[in-house]
Design an enzyme around this catalytic site. Sequence first.
Site, short mmCIF file in Angstrom:
data_model
loop_
_atom_site.label_atom_id
_atom_site.label_comp_id
_atom_site.label_asym_id
_atom_site.label_seq_id
_atom_site.Cartn_x
_atom_site.Cartn_y
_atom_site.Cartn_z
N GLY A 1 0.79 -1.22 0.00
CA GLY A 1 0.00 0.00 0.00
C GLY A 1 0.82 1.27 0.00
O GLY A 1 0.38 2.30 0.50
N SER A 2 2.01 1.23 -0.62
CA SER A 2 2.79 2.47 -0.64
C SER A 2 2.13 3.51 -1.53
O SER A 2 2.17 4.71 -1.23
CB SER A 2 4.24 2.21 -1.07
OG SER A 2 4.32 1.93 -2.44
N HIS B 1 -0.76 0.69 -13.47
CA HIS B 1 -0.01 -0.48 -13.91
C HIS B 1 1.46 -0.09 -14.05
O HIS B 1 1.76 0.97 -14.63
CB HIS B 1 -0.56 -0.99 -15.24
CG HIS B 1 0.09 -2.27 -15.68
ND1 HIS B 1 -0.26 -3.49 -15.14
CD2 HIS B 1 1.07 -2.51 -16.56
CE1 HIS B 1 0.50 -4.42 -15.69
NE2 HIS B 1 1.31 -3.86 -16.55
N GLU C 1 5.29 6.26 -9.90
CA GLU C 1 3.96 6.04 -9.31
C GLU C 1 3.72 7.02 -8.18
O GLU C 1 2.67 7.67 -8.09
CB GLU C 1 3.86 4.61 -8.78
CG GLU C 1 3.87 3.57 -9.87
CD GLU C 1 3.74 2.14 -9.34
OE1 GLU C 1 3.28 1.30 -10.10
OE2 GLU C 1 4.10 1.88 -8.17
#
Length: 190
Positions: A12-13, A104, A174
Amino acid sequence: MKNIALFASGTGSNAQRIIEYFAGHPGVSCKILLSNKPQAPALAMAAERGLQTRVFNRREFYETDQIVRLLQELEIDLIVLAGFMWLVPPELIAAFPDRIINIHPALLPKYGGKGMYGMHVHRAVAEHGESESGITIHYVNEAYDEGAIIFQASCPVLPGDDPERIRQKVQALEHEHFAPQIEKLLAGWE
Ligand code: GRF
């Protein structure tokens, strides 16, 4: 106020970045983190930051309307998959059309599809001698990784970059882009 539900199966970073980015935000609220894995560190991370959490099993997710109803009761506007490993059932997609997004860790349409997750992706990128990789934020439909693309960012893959190094570069992208892209998407819904 626009309400977000996060789905995460692992560390869950990304979810953490999103929760912290929107903490105190005037227009966006992270309401709940859901997981299929009772031991997922993402659950404790979210609870520590004041979010409601919910664990569900395969039967609840695929054979009941409990999760759809919970999300509707919470008046969720956007569902964010942040390292969530199960295919989203058609009923959930139908209840939230164009309201579910995923991140993704590659430049789709390359290196997507079933089995292409985590280090499998970065190993494949390294083995094919790609000169770049990156991230894709996309809408979720019934097939893995095939929904319309919202945003992509790329990073160079240098000769000698191993899969772990590629993972680090992709994760940095991300963490940099996911929350701001969510903010931008929701701002366009006013
Ligand atoms: C990320 O690489 C994301 O792209 C993929 O799953 C990973 C989740 O990592 N879908 P984390 O749990 O957010 O650290």
